[in-house]
Design a protein around this motif. Sequence first.
Motif, PDB file in Angstrom:
ATOM      1  N   MET A  74      42.620  44.491  37.458  1.00 19.82           N
ATOM      2  CA  MET A  74      43.235  45.195  38.584  1.00 19.82           C
ATOM      3  C   MET A  74      43.054  46.701  38.412  1.00 19.82           C
ATOM      4  O   MET A  74      42.740  47.421  39.377  1.00 19.82           O
ATOM      5  CB  MET A  74      44.725  44.840  38.675  1.00 19.82           C
ATOM      6  N   ALA A  75      43.240  47.177  37.189  1.00 24.27           N
ATOM      7  CA  ALA A  75      43.030  48.605  36.939  1.00 24.27           C
ATOM      8  C   ALA A  75      41.583  49.002  37.218  1.00 24.27           C
ATOM      9  O   ALA A  75      41.324  50.054  37.825  1.00 24.27           O
ATOM     10  CB  ALA A  75      43.414  48.942  35.494  1.00 24.27           C
ATOM     11  N   ARG A  76      40.642  48.165  36.793  1.00 23.94           N
ATOM     12  CA  ARG A  76      39.233  48.459  37.063  1.00 23.94           C
ATOM     13  C   ARG A  76      38.966  48.495  38.564  1.00 23.94           C
ATOM     14  O   ARG A  76      38.194  49.330  39.058  1.00 23.94           O
ATOM     15  CB  ARG A  76      38.347  47.401  36.395  1.00 23.94           C
ATOM     16  N   ALA A  77      39.587  47.563  39.302  1.00 27.52           N
ATOM     17  CA  ALA A  77      39.396  47.534  40.755  1.00 27.52           C
ATOM     18  C   ALA A  77      39.976  48.789  41.395  1.00 27.52           C
ATOM     19  O   ALA A  77      39.368  49.393  42.293  1.00 27.52           O
ATOM     20  CB  ALA A  77      40.043  46.286  41.344  1.00 27.52           C
ATOM     21  N   MET A  78      41.150  49.199  40.931  1.00 28.47           N
ATOM     22  CA  MET A  78      41.759  50.422  41.461  1.00 28.47           C
ATOM     23  C   MET A  78      40.902  51.641  41.167  1.00 28.47           C
ATOM     24  O   MET A  78      40.705  52.513  42.024  1.00 28.47           O
ATOM     25  CB  MET A  78      43.157  50.601  40.869  1.00 28.47           C
ATOM     26  N   LYS A  95      36.890  45.029  46.007  1.00 27.31           N
ATOM     27  CA  LYS A  95      37.918  44.848  47.025  1.00 27.31           C
ATOM     28  C   LYS A  95      38.518  43.446  46.933  1.00 27.31           C
ATOM     29  O   LYS A  95      39.741  43.271  46.984  1.00 27.31           O
ATOM     30  CB  LYS A  95      37.329  45.083  48.418  1.00 27.31           C
ATOM     31  N   THR A  96      37.655  42.453  46.780  1.00 29.00           N
ATOM     32  CA  THR A  96      38.140  41.075  46.648  1.00 29.00           C
ATOM     33  C   THR A  96      38.853  40.883  45.312  1.00 29.00           C
ATOM     34  O   THR A  96      39.853  40.159  45.236  1.00 29.00           O
ATOM     35  CB  THR A  96      36.982  40.081  46.787  1.00 29.00           C
ATOM     36  N   VAL A  97      38.353  41.513  44.256  1.00 22.87           N
ATOM     37  CA  VAL A  97      39.032  41.437  42.960  1.00 22.87           C
ATOM     38  C   VAL A  97      40.481  41.878  43.117  1.00 22.87           C
ATOM     39  O   VAL A  97      41.419  41.180  42.700  1.00 22.87           O
ATOM     40  CB  VAL A  97      38.314  42.300  41.904  1.00 22.87           C
ATOM     41  N   GLN A 104      42.058  32.512  39.934  1.00 23.67           N
ATOM     42  CA  GLN A 104      41.368  33.158  38.819  1.00 23.67           C
ATOM     43  C   GLN A 104      39.848  33.050  38.964  1.00 23.67           C
ATOM     44  O   GLN A 104      39.124  34.013  38.696  1.00 23.67           O
ATOM     45  CB  GLN A 104      41.842  32.536  37.506  1.00 23.67           C
ATOM     46  N   TRP A 105      39.373  31.896  39.400  1.00 23.30           N
ATOM     47  CA  TRP A 105      37.927  31.756  39.558  1.00 23.30           C
ATOM     48  C   TRP A 105      37.397  32.552  40.737  1.00 23.30           C
ATOM     49  O   TRP A 105      36.273  33.078  40.689  1.00 23.30           O
ATOM     50  CB  TRP A 105      37.522  30.284  39.649  1.00 23.30           C
ATOM     51  N   LYS A 106      38.174  32.668  41.795  1.00 22.88           N
ATOM     52  CA  LYS A 106      37.755  33.529  42.912  1.00 22.88           C
ATOM     53  C   LYS A 106      37.601  34.968  42.422  1.00 22.88           C
ATOM     54  O   LYS A 106      36.651  35.681  42.802  1.00 22.88           O
ATOM     55  CB  LYS A 106      38.773  33.456  44.051  1.00 22.88           C
ATOM     56  N   THR A 107      38.522  35.396  41.553  1.00 22.67           N
ATOM     57  CA  THR A 107      38.449  36.744  40.991  1.00 22.67           C
ATOM     58  C   THR A 107      37.229  36.897  40.092  1.00 22.67           C
ATOM     59  O   THR A 107      36.524  37.929  40.142  1.00 22.67           O
ATOM     60  CB  THR A 107      39.733  37.061  40.199  1.00 22.67           C
ATOM     61  N   ARG A 108      36.948  35.899  39.268  1.00 23.27           N
ATOM     62  CA  ARG A 108      35.790  35.982  38.364  1.00 23.27           C
ATOM     63  C   ARG A 108      34.478  36.070  39.136  1.00 23.27           C
ATOM     64  O   ARG A 108      33.573  36.828  38.752  1.00 23.27           O
ATOM     65  CB  ARG A 108      35.783  34.770  37.424  1.00 23.27           C
ATOM     66  N   ILE A 109      34.376  35.301  40.195  1.00 24.28           N
ATOM     67  CA  ILE A 109      33.142  35.361  40.992  1.00 24.28           C
ATOM     68  C   ILE A 109      33.020  36.721  41.666  1.00 24.28           C
ATOM     69  O   ILE A 109      31.919  37.303  41.732  1.00 24.28           O
ATOM     70  CB  ILE A 109      33.113  34.221  42.027  1.00 24.28           C
ATOM     71  N   LEU A 118      35.677  26.209  43.994  1.00 23.07           N
ATOM     72  CA  LEU A 118      36.089  26.125  42.589  1.00 23.07           C
ATOM     73  C   LEU A 118      35.007  25.452  41.761  1.00 23.07           C
ATOM     74  O   LEU A 118      34.643  25.939  40.680  1.00 23.07           O
ATOM     75  CB  LEU A 118      37.405  25.357  42.474  1.00 23.07           C
ATOM     76  N   ALA A 119      34.494  24.338  42.241  1.00 23.25           N
ATOM     77  CA  ALA A 119      33.429  23.642  41.514  1.00 23.25           C
ATOM     78  C   ALA A 119      32.187  24.514  41.400  1.00 23.25           C
ATOM     79  O   ALA A 119      31.539  24.568  40.345  1.00 23.25           O
ATOM     80  CB  ALA A 119      33.093  22.327  42.212  1.00 23.25           C
ATOM     81  N   ALA A 120      31.846  25.211  42.485  1.00 17.52           N
ATOM     82  CA  ALA A 120      30.675  26.093  42.460  1.00 17.52           C
ATOM     83  C   ALA A 120      30.876  27.234  41.476  1.00 17.52           C
ATOM     84  O   ALA A 120      29.934  27.655  40.783  1.00 17.52           O
ATOM     85  CB  ALA A 120      30.414  26.642  43.858  1.00 17.52           C
ATOM     86  N   SER A 121      32.097  27.730  41.371  1.00 17.24           N
ATOM     87  CA  SER A 121      32.388  28.833  40.456  1.00 17.24           C
ATOM     88  C   SER A 121      32.229  28.398  39.015  1.00 17.24           C
ATOM     89  O   SER A 121      31.630  29.112  38.199  1.00 17.24           O
ATOM     90  CB  SER A 121      33.813  29.342  40.694  1.00 17.24           C
ATOM     91  N   MET A 122      32.752  27.219  38.686  1.00 16.28           N
ATOM     92  CA  MET A 122      32.660  26.740  37.308  1.00 16.28           C
ATOM     93  C   MET A 122      31.231  26.376  36.930  1.00 16.28           C
ATOM     94  O   MET A 122      30.893  26.313  35.752  1.00 16.28           O
ATOM     95  CB  MET A 122      33.604  25.555  37.109  1.00 16.28           C
TER      96      MET A 122
END
Length: 657
Positions: A354-358, A331-333, A318-323, A290-294
Amino acid sequence: MFSSKIIAVAVLAGSCSLSFAAAQEPLPAPAPAAAPSLPDTRADDDAFLLLREAARQDDAVAAATYAARLPNYPIPSYVDYYRLKPRIRDASADEIRAFLAKWQGSAIADRMRNDWLLELGRNRDWANFDQQLPLFVLNDDLQVKCYALMSRAVKGERVAADARALLQNPPNYGEACAALVATLAQSGQFDTNDLLAQLRLAGEQHATGPAKRTAALLGESETHAAQAVDFPALAMARGVGASRAEHEIYLVAIGRMARTSLNLAAIGLNKNASKLSPTELATGWANIALAASMALSPEAGGYWKKSAGAPLSQDQLQWKTRIALREGDWKTVRATIESMPPQLRSDPTWTYWMARAMAAEGSREAAQALYTRIADQNSFYGQLAMEELGQQVAIPPPGAPLTAAEIAPMSANPGLRRALKFFSLRLRFEGTREWNWELRKFSERELLAAAEFARQNEILDRMVNTSERTRTEFDYTQRFPSPHNDILQPTTQNLGLDRAWVYGLIRQESRFVTDARSGVGASGLMQVMPSTGQYVARKIGLTDFVYSMLSDLRTNILLGANYMNMVLANADGSQPLASAAYNAGPGRARTWRATLSGPMEGAIFAESIPYPETRAYVKNVLSNATNYAALFERKPQSLKARLGVVTPNGARANQLP
């Protein structure tokens, strides 16, 4: 300029109900003109402002003194409220009920009921609390919601699931939510896992008090918990400890240390990895991730991979998704969005991604269905979804013109007239609360009429907000006004600046409140900071500049537009990057740009801005600008084209400080 955008006009009291009968709170009959006059003296206004301040300071004696000077003030409900509010802890239930009955159905009665519910909760007077709660119209107070769950819990109801969903923001818990956590822990509705989750949230959000209280409920040292949050190096030096709670305190310290040094946090976690369970170790890596993402660290993705199996907070998800977006890992998104709680997953942000990932995985029909779900929302992600469906942003045709007969009732509306009075006193919070209260039961046509009434009275922020509430009839000249064009257009033409972008930024900055002031001193229509104004004035040769000139409309536009031009040049023409620089400062924007290893889609850059305020700001400015362009050019526009791509860049000789 970061944090300078919390202006008074942005404080919305929420929508409420139309109900005050003029007979309950008599006001002079409205004049035919759009702005009805309210006969009172300057002395009365001064006494009213002193009354309000006395109430804010809980000075009951002073409040009673000032209220006695105002027997015929045009807003008697507020005189009564400010007289009673400082005494709410000592006032009898009958006295408070008398106030509520006298001003039944009003915005200020709902405010008093909110205040009383908090007092009843503090006193654990559940009989009166339960009687008053269903009458609380707004029901928008976190503390009241915590007391409501506590009241149910002490009666033996199972409320743990509701509490888990509610208790997500420890810095705002106060006595009510802290007491709720303790009640649920003592009754067995919250188990150790729930308390450990609360401890993690407190550490993640730098909430020392909640961390200490949760540690005590776990039977651990409050001092150790506080050190983990505030002095993580000390907590890490102490070691992992023996119990699960001590392990969690150590992991909190790891996460806090990562905000300062990712390397030291990783070294500490690796050093003690053998003493932690697999889930605890994964939790430690999630805290570091989380800290690394921010920080937009290139190591963030790797840390998230190490966190597999950890229970993730909403912010971590949310930050895992942004990264993953930044890395193009669709796939991770998708997997991470699918693991979000339903309410978060349904937010337009994550519906769109999610739509973009699909779509990236070939599930086009499912993606189209998700785009369709949000494409009717005239917002950043609604506009992007519309473009994915093959449409561009266009101005909908207006409804039938408003008639004088439709606008006239707005001038007679007691709540709207009270709002005008408050605005004349520069009390925007109270004015906005009264205005919004009256909008709850308005039809679409009435909303447009109220917006037009706001325009006639030059309260453009209320015009915009009111008009935005319509869903079937539209007036985009209300939603996206362009006042002061006689000043702004020549300025933008001389600079070669996109007028739609400038108006999009002003709409976000001040909602066209010309005398807006932020908590940190930014001023005027374009919310120019004094230091920024001085810098720009020197650059453009405005030699006689003094800070008071920021309140002058022409000077404010001149300096603000020139500053926009400067940050745009430093951003190589990227409006997303320049908007970020205008809000958070060129240095921060430059740092975020430096994390790019290659060109990045503008929408992904905007979504992964580390500061929540700036992230929302950039998205709103660009969405606004797209609407303004469609309005000015009278043809459909592309938000995607405006976002473009943000590219890496090295140091430049003419970089702004």
